[in-house]
Structures are given as C-alpha cells and as structure tokens.
Design a protein around this motif. Sequence first.
Motif, PDB file in Angstrom:
ATOM      1  N   LEU A  69      -9.572 -20.854  -4.450  1.00  0.00           N
ATOM      2  CA  LEU A  69      -8.742 -20.905  -5.663  1.00  0.00           C
ATOM      3  C   LEU A  69      -7.299 -20.477  -5.362  1.00  0.00           C
ATOM      4  CD1 LEU A  69      -8.414 -21.194  -8.741  1.00  0.00           C
ATOM      5  CD2 LEU A  69      -9.346 -18.881  -8.996  1.00  0.00           C
ATOM      6  N   ILE A  78      -1.410 -23.963 -12.130  1.00  0.00           N
ATOM      7  CA  ILE A  78      -2.499 -23.656 -13.060  1.00  0.00           C
ATOM      8  C   ILE A  78      -1.840 -23.205 -14.356  1.00  0.00           C
ATOM      9  CG2 ILE A  78      -4.478 -22.175 -13.557  1.00  0.00           C
ATOM     10  CD1 ILE A  78      -5.188 -22.243 -10.646  1.00  0.00           C
ATOM     11  N   PHE A  82      -4.793 -22.189 -19.265  1.00  0.00           N
ATOM     12  CA  PHE A  82      -6.087 -22.514 -18.670  1.00  0.00           C
ATOM     13  C   PHE A  82      -6.509 -21.514 -17.587  1.00  0.00           C
ATOM     14  CE2 PHE A  82      -4.733 -27.198 -19.382  1.00  0.00           C
ATOM     15  CZ  PHE A  82      -5.114 -27.139 -20.718  1.00  0.00           C
ATOM     16  N   ILE A  86     -10.222 -21.418 -15.889  1.00  0.00           N
ATOM     17  CA  ILE A  86     -10.304 -21.938 -14.510  1.00  0.00           C
ATOM     18  C   ILE A  86     -10.807 -20.843 -13.561  1.00  0.00           C
ATOM     19  CG2 ILE A  86      -8.901 -22.733 -12.536  1.00  0.00           C
ATOM     20  CD1 ILE A  86      -7.422 -24.543 -14.483  1.00  0.00           C
ATOM     21  N   ALA A  90     -14.100 -21.468 -11.472  1.00  0.00           N
ATOM     22  CA  ALA A  90     -13.988 -21.408 -10.002  1.00  0.00           C
ATOM     23  C   ALA A  90     -14.931 -20.350  -9.433  1.00  0.00           C
ATOM     24  CB  ALA A  90     -12.544 -21.115  -9.603  1.00  0.00           C
ATOM     25  N   ILE A 100     -11.132 -30.402 -10.195  1.00  0.00           N
ATOM     26  CA  ILE A 100     -10.374 -30.135 -11.425  1.00  0.00           C
ATOM     27  C   ILE A 100      -9.016 -30.841 -11.351  1.00  0.00           C
ATOM     28  CG2 ILE A 100      -9.476 -28.338 -12.973  1.00  0.00           C
ATOM     29  CD1 ILE A 100     -11.415 -26.349 -11.757  1.00  0.00           C
ATOM     30  N   LEU A 102      -5.225 -31.053 -12.259  1.00  0.00           N
ATOM     31  CA  LEU A 102      -4.187 -30.077 -12.610  1.00  0.00           C
ATOM     32  C   LEU A 102      -2.808 -30.707 -12.420  1.00  0.00           C
ATOM     33  CD1 LEU A 102      -5.723 -27.010 -10.740  1.00  0.00           C
ATOM     34  CD2 LEU A 102      -5.451 -27.229 -13.235  1.00  0.00           C
ATOM     35  N   ARG A 186     -11.224 -32.259 -16.501  1.00  0.00           N
ATOM     36  CA  ARG A 186      -9.887 -31.814 -16.869  1.00  0.00           C
ATOM     37  C   ARG A 186     -10.029 -30.921 -18.096  1.00  0.00           C
ATOM     38  NH1 ARG A 186      -7.495 -37.531 -19.019  1.00  0.00           N
ATOM     39  NH2 ARG A 186      -8.729 -37.675 -20.913  1.00  0.00           N
TER      40      ARG A 186
END
Length: 337
Positions: A69, A78, A82, A86, A90, A100, A102, A186
């Motif tokens: 991540l 990011i 979110f 996320i 993750a 994902i 982004l 998404r």
Amino acid sequence: MAATDDPQALDAAVGQAAGVLKAGGVVALPTETVYGLAANALDASAVARIFAAKERPAFDPLIVHVRSLEHVAEVAEIPAEFADVIGKIAAAHWPGPLTILLPKKPNVPDITTSGLPTVAVRVPADPVFRRVLKECRFPLAAPSANRFGRISPTSASAVMKELSGRIPLVLDGGACSEGLESTIIRLVPQDKRPRIEILRPGPVTKEMLQVFGQVKILKGGPTPEAPGRLPSHYAPKTPFRLVESLDDWEPEPGRRYALLSYSGDPTAGYTGLTDWAHIISLSPGNGKLHEASIRLFHVMRQLDELGVDEIISEPVSEVGLGVAIMDRLRKASGPRD
Ligand code: TXA
Ligand code: MG
C-alpha cells in the motif's frame, strides 16, 4: 523458460528477469491469479512492447503492480475521502487478487492507462512476482500474458503457447493458485461510506467486500471507463456456448460436442443431454467453486484442443466465486469478431 522451484534457480531467474526489465524489456511472470506480461510501468517504450507482444489495442489500459500500500503513492493518489476504506480493504486483501482504480500521478505514462485519468493498482501475492518487484524497485505494468481476446494463461506452458517467440523470458512459478484475474473495484463517494463498485468480478467476491460498504456489481458491455469488459474476451478458438437455460439449446445431429460440466456427476447437470464426444469437469472434487475457478482457464484450453465442433458449458450457481466464473463463461460465449 526459467524454473524457480529451488532457491538457487529462483535467485538466478529473478536476476535474469530483473535484468531484462531494467533494460526496458518484457518478461512473463507468475501471479496468484493468472500469468502476467510485465514491463516497467513508468517507461512508455517498455510498456509499448507489452502492447506489441499481445497485439493489444491501445485503448485497453494495464494494471500496475506495486509491492505494498505504501508503494501505491509512486503511481496514484489516494483521495482523502477514500483513505480510511482503502486502508481497511488493503489490510484485508493486499497482497492479493484485488485491483483498485485510483487517480493516476503524472509520472505514469499515458500508454499505461490508455490516456485515462485513473490507474488500476494491485499488490500481488505471488512470491516470485514479489521478488522481481523488489529487485526492480519500479512498478510493473502487467496484463494477462495471452494474446488479446484469448484465454488467460494459468501456467508457464500456457504462456508459451500464447507468446512463444514474441517474448524473451517466462518465469515458471507453477500453476496459479486463484486461476481467475483479480477483482477490479472503484470507490464512489456516497453519504456515509463510499460505495464500492465492481468493474470485473474475481476472487475477492461481493460478499467479502460488503463488510467495507455497499457493493454494486456493474453489469453490461464495454464503457469508455472499462474497455476491457469487451464481451468476446476469453474466447477459445472452438465455438463456445454457455447454455444458461435448456430451452435455448438442442444438439444438431452430426455435430460433435464437448461438455464443460461443473461436477462431472453423471446423474446431474447436462451430462445425460446428448452423446457428448468429451466431458471435462470443472470441479471433480464435487462442486467446490474455488476448485472450479482454479481449473476454469486450464480446462477451457484442454477443451479447445479436442477438435470438436462446439463446446457447450453448463452454468454454475451465481454466488460467491460463481459470479466471476459466470462472467468469464458469458464472455467466452459472447459474439465473435
Ligand atoms: O489478475 C490480474 O488482474 C492479472 C494479473 C497479471 O495481475 N492482470 C490482468 O490484466 O488481468 P488484464 O490487462 O488482462 O486486465 C486488466 C483489466 C482490463 O480489462 C482493463 O480494461 C482494466 O483492467 N483496466 C485497467 N486500467 C483501467 C482503468 N484505469 N480504468 C478502467 N479499467 C481499467
Ligand atoms: Mg486479460
């Protein structure tokens, strides 16, 4: 093809792959989902070699693989709204079969994302792929290692059948443990918690994502945002038909059919329907969806080599992993170009 099954062979193969990738080349690598054809995601001419080897149209964007991540920041933003969800997704599913979408950072070349403002990001779990990522220190763009529109490869030998002579190296990491491409999601702003939209169903199911918020599976044909959802993906060369309702199908005399059966049980499904030239079952271990997922693309390749006139597929129940399996079966059964 380079083996990776003992520590010395693994070291040598990783070194060889990283050498090719650092020089701007492409290498086929195992992932837990399907084999990928990798190149430096930040190098436009390296990424162009992926499109050329696969004969992939430029409008179909690639997935970018990073180590964790924390490394997502090398290619994507990011959004603050979110970040919380996320982080939770993750923690539960990375490394793993989840991608994902982004907002992309400017250093990601347009060719990687087909000019879209978003980038698809995944942290893969396969240990061989992870070793190569670590050695390279740049993110790797990697679509499935098949020619465009064909069945994704779930073994090194399947990659060779697709791309032999077009790429310099395939790392053999054995058979893929998931067998279906990653789930693509998404996030969409919503009152309390962001909504999770599934653009491509995969091993991380709707049920697994529901703990993080409301989940919607997007249906329908290709859109400008998800061009890869073309109906004719995953197509064997042999005509392939998913028969969802028996009212829709009657065997024609003189035609040779093979059956893609779910359990292979002679008393269930379509096995008694006609005189099949061949029957191959997805889940000989009696109806387990995970076994069926792992075997699906392998079995589709086997069926394609039998020389029958048409492959008929039973449906599977559309729950859990069954959603992703039915998605691939419908696409394989879609209109031909
Ligand atoms: O499991 C996987 O996801 C495998 C392994 C190698 O990681 N990769 C894979 O890549 O399946 P590919 O290229 O065969 O499928 C990627 C899909 C395509 O349908 C593409 O259209 C979609 O992801 N995609 C990529 N970037 C996108 C973006 N920015 N917006 C919408 N769709 C995107
Ligand atoms: Mg693909």
